[in-house]
Design an enzyme around this catalytic site. Structure first.
Site: not given
Length: 495
Positions: A163, A291, A133, A233-235
């Protein structure tokens, strides 16, 4: 107890009006810490923890990423409440449509937008891991190092489910972080979150690991939970241990306000390593499927008790199998609804997040041994994991290289001569799938898989989509230089 509803928030920081660029390439993990380094960082039990060593070791490896999305012209649909009421009986002579529900279209200019996040250098030649992201939708990506040097970056691959994204800058002898094994992390262990929160570059915050294998109900269901302060902002930044070694990629916060009044969550390094390796080898993540659908045993038992049912599965730990997917790996191995999975490859699993963590490190075709209870009796089975298409083949995210050709947008002269509005001319066929399908040099591609092809970017996108579909074939329509129409089926699957 009063129930509090919280929200999970990706931790990239959105700003307005700025620029950046995107990245492609290869990775070499940094070596594990030597016993000498571990000894330096070790702290006697019961003594205050000194985190200055961890900060010093990790800060140079964490970068600031700026994602710029340029201004674009987009067609949007809007509603005219008087459209049907004043429907034009003269066929649009007065500029109104005829009973289309009041829906009209117009073109709008979107503003230039900028978002900011963090990333971690994992190899000295410029491979950087961040969150999907953080780089999603970028027209430009700019990476700023701890010493304020700036680089343009390109995206090598990204995976929305986990992500995670791998980007690349052209640099040498960069300060790659040392990578640890997140499976060795213990609850209560001191950690640092390193990143660029709220536009404040080169920031570290401290806390402890407050839980492991935490399921957030989407994407990665095996997160490391920490109370180290994590904000927007730490992402994509680093979660490191007291030796400054990378144990997780910060991804989101869980908060009532959207800022740090709660917990942060990081993607474990065991999952990151697998995603990075897959992107480099195959161009896309190889997702193995067991599954089944299920839940933690204690959650299932509690739910049944609320319905007034008494349940005795012979254990209160493990994974209750609520459904076995038809033709899936578990079904092939004989598992049934009501079974309780207790171990995978000899490793005890007490909750669904732990199972997800193990499976996330596997690929289709890998075999695992499962121990489970059926009517309280111990059983075991060997499963061959499958991909999302229900087989064990490697799924490759093909790029234009697989076609074995070079292309260019047609000229105005070609448009006039052939009476066409757009297309890509095949300039050269050097091998690959185009040659196999007998697509000739000079052929003009106008459509592929029922989508218009007006640019090389259009074709690239369609090829990538087709390569990961259940039918990895590119159906090409277009014209020969003579104006004769042509049609080709180009298989993309790698044998």
């Amino acid at each position: 107890m009063k129930k509090i509803v919280n929200i999970a928030v990706p931790t990239s920081c959105v700003v307005a009006l700025v620029f950046s660029v995107a990245a492609l390439t290869n990775t070499n993990a940094a070596p594990a810490a030597s016993p000498e380094v571990a000894a330096v960082a070790a702290v006697p039990a019961g003594q205050p923890v000194d985190l200055t060593y961890a900060a010093e070791k990790s800060l140079p490896s964490v970068v600031y990423i700026k994602n710029t999305q340029n201004s674009k012209v987009q067609t949007v649909e809007y509603s005219d409440p008087f459209e049907d009421f004043f429907s034009d009986p003269f066929g649009g002579f007065f500029g109104r449509g005829q009973g289309n529900g009041g829906r009209r279209q117009r073109q709008v200019q979107t503003p230039k937008r900028t978002a900011a996040g963090s990333g971690v250098i994992i190899s000295a030649d410029g491979y950087i891991v961040t969150n999907n992201h953080v780089v999603d939708g970028a027209d430009e990506l700019t990476v700023t190092l701890n010493d304020n040097k700036e680089y343009s970056a390109r995206i090598i691959g990204a995976d929305a489910t986990t992500d995670l994204a791998l980007i690349k800058i052209d640099g040498k002898q960069l300060p790659a972080i040392v990578i640890a094994n997140s499976d060795d992390v213990k609850i209560g262990e001191w950690v640092l979150a390193v990143g660029n929160p709220l536009g404040l570059n080169n920031t570290v915050t401290a806390g402890i690991v407050s839980a492991k294998a935490r399921s957030m109900g989407q994407g990665v269901s095996s997160m490391i939970q920490t109370d180290a302060a994590i904000n927007q902002g730490n992402s994509g930044g680093a979660l490191v241990n007291t030796r400054g070694e990378l144990i997780g990629i910060n991804a989101m916060i869980y908060s009532q306000t959207g800022s740090n009044i709660g917990y942060g969550f990081a993607i474990p390094i065991t999952i990151m390593n697998k995603v990075v390796d897959d992107i480099k080898k195959y161009g896309t993540v190889q997702r193995a499927m067991i599954g089944i659908q299920g839940s933690d045993v204690n959650a299932y038992v509690d739910a049944e008790k609320e319905k007034g049912n008494e349940v005795d599965l012979g254990t209160m730990e493990g994974i209750y199998v609520a459904k076995v997917v038809e033709d899936g790996a578990a079904a092939d191995a004989g598992l049934k609804e009501g079974d309780v999975i207790t171990h995978i490859d000899g490793q005890k699993v007490t909750k669904f997040g732990e199972l997800q963590n193990i499976i996330a490190q596997k690929r289709p075709g890998d075999k695992i041994t499962i121990n489970y209870l059926r009517n309280k009796s111990k059983k075991s089975a060997t499963l061959t994991l499958k991909n999302e298409q229900g087989n064990t083949k490697v799924v490759k995210n093909a790029d234009l290289d697989v076609l074995g050709g070079t292309f260019r947008a047609i000229t105005d002269q070609q448009k006039e001569q052939l009476n066409i509005g757009y297309g890509l001319e095949v300039m050269k066929v050097s091998g690959g799938r185009l040659k196999d399908a007998n697509v000739p040099k000079g052929f003009i591609i106008q459509r592929a898989n029922d989508q218009s092809v007006k640019s090389i970017e259009d074709l690239q996108k369609i090829v990538k989509e087709a390569s990961t579909s259940k039918e990895p074939v590119l159906y090409i329509q277009g014209v020969y230089p003579t104006g004769k129409k042509g049609y080709f089926a180009v298989p993309l699957e790698n044998e």
